[in-house]
Design an enzyme around this catalytic site. Structure first.
Site, short mmCIF file in Angstrom:
data_model
loop_
_atom_site.label_atom_id
_atom_site.label_comp_id
_atom_site.label_asym_id
_atom_site.label_seq_id
_atom_site.Cartn_x
_atom_site.Cartn_y
_atom_site.Cartn_z
N ASP A 70 15.47 44.68 10.96
CA ASP A 70 14.70 44.75 12.10
C ASP A 70 13.81 43.65 11.67
O ASP A 70 13.19 43.86 10.45
CB ASP A 70 14.42 46.01 12.26
N SER A 71 13.44 42.90 12.38
CA SER A 71 12.64 41.43 11.93
C SER A 71 11.58 41.26 13.35
O SER A 71 12.08 41.45 14.38
CB SER A 71 13.58 40.49 11.46
N PHE A 160 17.00 30.20 15.60
CA PHE A 160 17.04 31.01 17.01
C PHE A 160 15.54 31.76 16.91
O PHE A 160 14.83 31.59 16.01
CB PHE A 160 18.10 31.86 16.97
#
Length: 202
Positions: A70-71, A160
């Site tokens: 989770d970033s 991205f």
């Protein structure tokens, strides 16, 4: 060390990055989409909570050890936003546009919200959670952070997400302008993975 891990993500960029980072250790990373696992509901209020939720979800539905990432991007002038909502920042504000990719819409909104701010400091955060099974009481947690600034405009074609506007003053370029190997050495995800591997070896 595990031979196989399910990655609890359907984000192709994250899958490719983690596959590349773990390849040297002989670990095969299998995306959860390969098993038909849908994305977990991210109901946590922190990167750590969401990473654990996603890892348990993928492990429960595949029966394999699972790793979840989770970033997100925390911008100081915006009180830490977009934070855990980084991936759906524009959608939450009704700013997504069918003509844009999700990444493009998120970047456009962030640059718009930064127009009046002189403090452009920001950090990428990545929390990795690894569970041996769905009910693992002691998931391994690793937290990587990468400091930079929000650029005035998009630069670079690589990476991205927010990479084209994550400016690295010491290098004079954005994250999207880095070679893959350089990004892996510096990034929040690379840092978190090295911390996680240290724990696994220990």
């Amino acid at each position: 060390m595990f031979k196989q891990l399910v990655l609890a993500s359907s984000n192709a960029g994250k899958v490719a990055e983690l596959q590349s980072l773990l390849a040297d250790y002989g670990v095969e990373v299998l995306p959860q989409t390969q098993f038909g696992v849908p994305d977990a509901d991210e109901t946590g209020l922190s990167f750590i909570e969401n990473a654990i939720l996603k890892a348990r979800h993928a492990s429960r539905l595949t029966g394999l050890p699972a790793i979840a990432d989770d970033s997100g991007l925390a911008v100081h002038a915006l009180g830490g936003a977009p934070g855990i909502y980084s991936a759906r920042y524009a959608a939450m504000h009704g700013m997504d546009n069918a003509q844009d990719s999700k990444d493009a819409a998120n970047i456009r909104l962030l640059l718009q919200n930064m127009q009046q701010h002189t403090d452009r400091s920001a950090e990428f955060h990545c929390v990795l959670a690894l569970v041996q099974h769905a009910d693992d009481p002691v998931p391994l947690i690793a937290h990587g952070r990468w400091s930079g600034q929000i650029s005035q405009q998009q630069l670079g074609e690589g990476g991205f997400g927010y990479d084209p506007i994550f400016w690295l003053p010491e290098l004079g370029k954005t994250s999207a302008q880095l070679a893959k190997a350089d990004k892996a050495a510096l990034s929040h995800r690379g840092q978190a993975l090295r911390l996680l591997l240290t724990q696994l070896r220990g």
